[in-house]
Write a protein that holds these residues in place. Sequence first.
Motif, PDB file in Angstrom:
ATOM      1  N   LEU A 185      10.683  -4.255   3.514  1.00 22.30           N
ATOM      2  CA  LEU A 185      10.857  -3.015   3.288  1.00 22.30           C
ATOM      3  C   LEU A 185      11.672  -2.489   4.420  1.00 22.30           C
ATOM      4  CD1 LEU A 185       7.562  -1.865   1.274  1.00 22.30           C
ATOM      5  CD2 LEU A 185       9.948  -2.192   0.355  1.00 22.30           C
ATOM      6  N   ALA A 226       9.731   1.323  -1.425  1.00 25.60           N
ATOM      7  CA  ALA A 226       8.186   0.804  -1.660  1.00 25.60           C
ATOM      8  C   ALA A 226       8.197   0.773  -3.433  1.00 25.60           C
ATOM      9  CB  ALA A 226       7.236   1.475  -1.104  1.00 25.60           C
ATOM     10  N   PHE A 286       4.044   2.105   5.225  1.00 24.51           N
ATOM     11  CA  PHE A 286       4.279   0.802   4.875  1.00 24.51           C
ATOM     12  C   PHE A 286       2.828   0.231   5.581  1.00 24.51           C
ATOM     13  CE2 PHE A 286       8.935   0.748   4.825  1.00 24.51           C
ATOM     14  CZ  PHE A 286       9.173   1.290   3.519  1.00 24.51           C
TER      15      PHE A 286
END
Length: 269
Positions: free
Chosen positions: A233, A157, A222
Amino acid sequence: VDSTCVHGLVPSGKNLGGKILDLIFNGPKSEGQSFKDPNRSELAVRYGAVLSSRFPASRYLNGAWVGCTWDHVEKCLKAACGARGSHKRMEFRLSEAASSLEFLVAVLGDDIVGPGATAGDTDASAFRGRPAYALFSPLGLRESTKVTFRWLARTWAKYAHMVDEGGGDDYTSKMSHNANRCLMALGKLACLVSWVFCSTQGYEMDNENLSLLIKDVLVTEFQNLSRSEQKSLLLSVLLSMDADYAYHLQITVGEILEMTSDLQMCGIF
């Protein structure tokens, strides 16, 4: 060799391993004080990797685990995300983090999985009693697996944009390179911890319980991002789980995340 070790002419396996670990984790020392030097840390990592590939599972390599604890492992997991400051300082910290992670992967790979391990080869007797196994005992293997994937997700991230963009000035380019080293090493480390988890539970690497555990960690990390960012991601994390013995885990987690077609587009099926 034993005779020369006794007389201090060459370091013993225990002394050599301890010195390599101390240099990687704490940096070199001057008058008893440690200081950071990524060049020396990386040299130590390369030396340790050569030992790992040249003498797998030997008693000299096993000495490298003396003094290594879960705290060391967790420090390495967090290091990349903890990097702050100017481009020069970031490049410095990321290089140090990558060196530490690559050392762990090199020695863990030989000590836990062993050379030539294949997917599904998770017989607990294959590694029980090896020094590296004790690293994960204090926290518990389930929690160790969750923590490892949590930091893999957080590191992606933070640095995905940097790895995707690349280029820039010299320091930016080096930052991108070292961030990518961290991400690839974290992915391999996550695979190794998963292997240990499966071995102790009597699971194969495509076990649904493990895959659901990983999915829950990733989705939680996430959850505050946009749908497109989440998908990008998640795919990056899956692709970084790059180990022959973890292939079926990669596929199963992809299926649970409904990303099978995305993996297939990347040549994984």
